[in-house]
Design an enzyme around this catalytic site. Structure first.
Site, PDB file in Angstrom:
ATOM      1  N   THR B 144      -0.607 -22.224 -48.497  1.00 42.17           N
ATOM      2  CA  THR B 144      -0.199 -23.612 -48.706  1.00 42.17           C
ATOM      3  C   THR B 144      -0.590 -24.099 -50.106  1.00 42.17           C
ATOM      4  OG1 THR B 144      -0.501 -24.002 -46.377  1.00 42.17           O
ATOM      5  CG2 THR B 144      -0.470 -25.941 -47.769  1.00 42.17           C
ATOM      6  N   GLY B 183      -9.027 -22.682 -45.291  1.00 42.88           N
ATOM      7  CA  GLY B 183     -10.395 -22.777 -44.783  1.00 42.88           C
ATOM      8  C   GLY B 183     -11.276 -21.724 -45.437  1.00 42.88           C
ATOM      9  N   GLU B 425      -0.744 -24.799 -39.955  1.00 41.19           N
ATOM     10  CA  GLU B 425       0.231 -23.740 -39.629  1.00 41.19           C
ATOM     11  C   GLU B 425       1.602 -24.326 -39.298  1.00 41.19           C
ATOM     12  OE1 GLU B 425      -2.061 -21.387 -41.042  1.00 41.19           O
ATOM     13  OE2 GLU B 425      -0.180 -20.553 -40.293  1.00 41.19           O
TER      14      GLU B 425
END
Lengths: 193, 465
Positions: B144, B183, B425
């Site tokens: 992303t 993350g 997601e």
């Protein structure tokens, strides 16, 4: 299917037929809308003008899948009989409740008629009463220890109020009987008013 | 034990243990309990109780400490060969120790290592996976970007091949191309799988995965040509250092492109071994994991709400007795749908896992024909299950009245863990649309009388309509 049109009582198989038909008609409905739109505008515009219908079709497909997987797990199993009996009730409630939650789509898709929806509403209330005595045992079966839940309300021993009292006492604001902000801000404010 | 709860348990028509065995299997159930006992008795994990009162830095540090202590403990007890074989166990272990559903290393175990396994060549797997399994390389999955989400063809990061040095030059050409959100990227990771547009001699060959070292393996300092850090505070997930990452013409060896599905030779020749959709397998894997995870979070909220509803009494009846609120039909309509949906989602999770495993087994043999089904299935179910779970957890919270709003309920924590599942997601509306696009394609196949995979066979029942 005739067994669905004439149904006055819904067994698992009839309920699943309803889910399947509802998913299929939702997909067909939006596909037909797309096709009609494409006669007037280009594909991209037709797609954009039907986004809500497309989302609805995908949701109804997902609703159908979850129902299908639950029913097939139940029918394929050789589980302990009393546990299986309560799981069958759980499954029936899940199916009935989901049809009623999406009743607008089921009615619009002519999968059910209003009197059948009314029958299902009655059945949902019956199932609530049937499941009520097993509610606590059903969640105990998830086997989550208190340490994981980390909840005063959901403790296995049910000593909720004692736990809430202890939780209140552990607040960092309770480290002082008189919080320093009283002397720092409240008193001066009072003196100026 | 509270007498109301004791009576509820006595009056049940079945033994919950039988149902627990159905849900987890006898062996797993025993293992879960053994681990729980070990953790409860270990002073190493007592401090975690302080999480709600800690600063962000303290929470992160404590989460890392607990994870380290758990890894040592799991090894000591012989639970771990490669940590990724015991993924579920590790999650369970951690959650019990730290009260939180995630940890700074979760993308490492859930995405970084599976991507090496699924998209690396045999040589690359041999080189990178053992280092990942022993945490010599701590990795994340950087896809992303600041200005780009689920529409991955729109990603801007480039990997330009330089024949002269046999290197890829990774670059973030704009602010919107900065990698954002992964993350563990902020402070934890020293490696990342970076998704970038492959460019050879000015031609774009689409999105591919590249292994990028981010930090020095000894000092943990960021390497030259890279800027990275934490993206700052969020609504929940405070233990995770979601990060940002910017490349300035950063060079990596040619062999760092994960080349199971597509290759670049020394002289810059591009060849593809599989269809491009194989690149998206990691996303399907994670979406499948979310389907399973939301079931457990919903079940936890249902447990809390139901037990409290059995203990709480309210409003005296004609005999002057306050009934248990669970006896009110309105309260039943709050907690029973949550219980039943939890069970439905548990079984749904098992079935999706079975389908995923069979699709993966076929992919490993070179059969990619079921990938579109997998993509459609996981997109739709990830969106649907996370949407519904979020709604039902909020209802569980309200079913606890005012106390549901207190962190003492435990439901506020569950809600914070569930909410992001609706956007990471793939934001759910976007995922429903991806699923719908597949449904339209499969409908076309059904109309032509082609064979459909099992989860889509209902589209072949056109004559019934």
């Amino acid at each position: 299917p005739p067994e669905l049109m004439s149904a006055v009582k819904f067994d698992m198989s009839t309920l699943m037929t309803a889910f399947q038909l509802n998913a299929l008609r939702s997909v067909l409905h939006v596909a037909s809308e797309l096709q009609t739109a494409q006669k007037k505008v280009n594909y991209e515009t037709a797609w954009n003008n039907n986004l809500q219908g497309l989302v609805e079709a995908a949701k109804m497909y997902s609703v159908y899948l979850v129902a299908k997987f639950f029913v097939s797990a139940l029918s394929a199993s050789q589980w302990e009989s009393r546990a299986k009996a309560v799981l069958t009730q759980v499954c029936e409630f899940y199916l009935v409740n989901n049809i009623l939650d999406h009743s607008g789509t089921f009615l619009q898709n002519d999968v059910l008629n209003p009197s059948q929806a009314s029958l299902l509403r009655t059945r949902r209330i019956e199932l609530l009463a049937e499941l009520r005595p097993n509610a606590v045992a059903l969640v105990d079966a998830f086997d989550y220890p208190d340490r994981l839940l980390n909840s005063c309300l959901g403790r296995y021993d049910g000593n909720v109020y004692e736990a809430l009292y202890e939780y209140a006492k552990s607040s960092s604001l309770n480290q002082h009987q008189v919080h320093p902000s009283f002397h720092k801000y409240v008193k001066p404010m009072r003196e100026t008013l | 034990v509270n007498p109301d709860l004791a009576r509820e348990r006595k009056n049940a028509t079945f033994n919950p243990e039988d149902l627990s065995i159905i849900l987890y299997g006898k062996e797993n159930l025993e293992l879960r309990r053994k681990i729980f006992k070990e953790i409860s008795e270990d002073p190493n994990f007592a401090k975690a109780k302080m999480f709600p009162t800690m600063s962000r830095d303290e929470v992160y540090e404590e989460a890392v400490r607990i994870f380290g202590a758990l890894q040592r403990k799991m090894k000591e007890h012989g639970y771990v060969k490669g940590c990724f074989d015991t993924y579920a166990l590790q999650h369970y272990y951690y959650k019990n120790a730290a009260f939180i559903g995630t940890y700074p290393f979760s993308v490492h175990t859930d995405m970084y290592a599976p991507t090496i396994k699924g998209q690396g060549t045999d040589e690359q797997i041999a080189e990178f996976l053992p280092k990942a399994e022993t945490y010599q390389h701590i990795g994340t999955y950087a896809q992303t970007e600041l200005g780009h989400g689920t529409f991955i063809r729109g990603l801007e990061t480039t990997a330009t091949y330089d024949k002269n040095t046999e290197e890829f030059v990774i670059h973030s050409p704009t602010i919107t191309s900065i990698k954002y959100w992964p993350g563990g990227l902020g402070k934890t990771s020293n490696y990342a799988v970076v998704m970038a547009q492959l460019i050879i001699d000015g031609k774009n060959y689409g999105l591919h995965p590249f292994m990028c070292q981010l930090r020095d393996l000894k000092t943990h300092q960021p390497l030259a040509g890279i800027e990275l850090g934490d993206i700052n505070r969020k609504f929940g997930y405070e233990v995770v250092d979601n990060g940002y990452l910017r490349f300035f013409h950063y060079r990596i060896p040619r062999t760092n492109m994960l080349m199971r599905n597509a290759k670049v030779s020394k002289d810059g020749e591009f060849s593809r071994q599989a269809i491009p959709q194989v690149t998206y397998l990691t996303m399907s894997y994670v979406r499948m994991g979310i389907v399973q995870e939301v079931a457990t979070l919903l079940a936890q909220a249902a447990t809390i709400a139901t037990r409290y509803s059995a203990v709480r009494r309210q409003t005296a009846n004609s005999q002057g007795i306050e009934p248990q609120i669970l006896d009110y039909q309105t309260q039943q309509m709050k907690v029973i749908p949550a219980i039943c949906t939890s069970y439905a989602f548990f079984f749904n999770g098992f079935e999706v896992r079975k389908i995923y495993d069979s699709v993966m087994a076929a992919v490993e043999k070179g059969d990619v024909s079921r990938l579109p089904e997998m993509h459609s299935l996981t997109s739709g179910l990830k969106a649907y299950c996370s949407d519904v779970s979020c709604d039902l957890v909020e209802i569980c919270r309200r079913s606890c009245g005012g106390h549901g709003y207190s962190n003492a309920s435990g439901i506020t924590r569950i809600y914070q863990l569930l909410v992001p599942c609706c956007t990471f997601e793939g934001e759910n509306t976007v995922l429903y649309l991806q699923c719908a696009r597949s449904l339209m394609k499969f409908l076309g196949k059904a109309q032509k009388g082609e064979e459909l995979p099992s989860s889509l066979q209902f589209l072949g029942h056109l004559p019934d309509v």
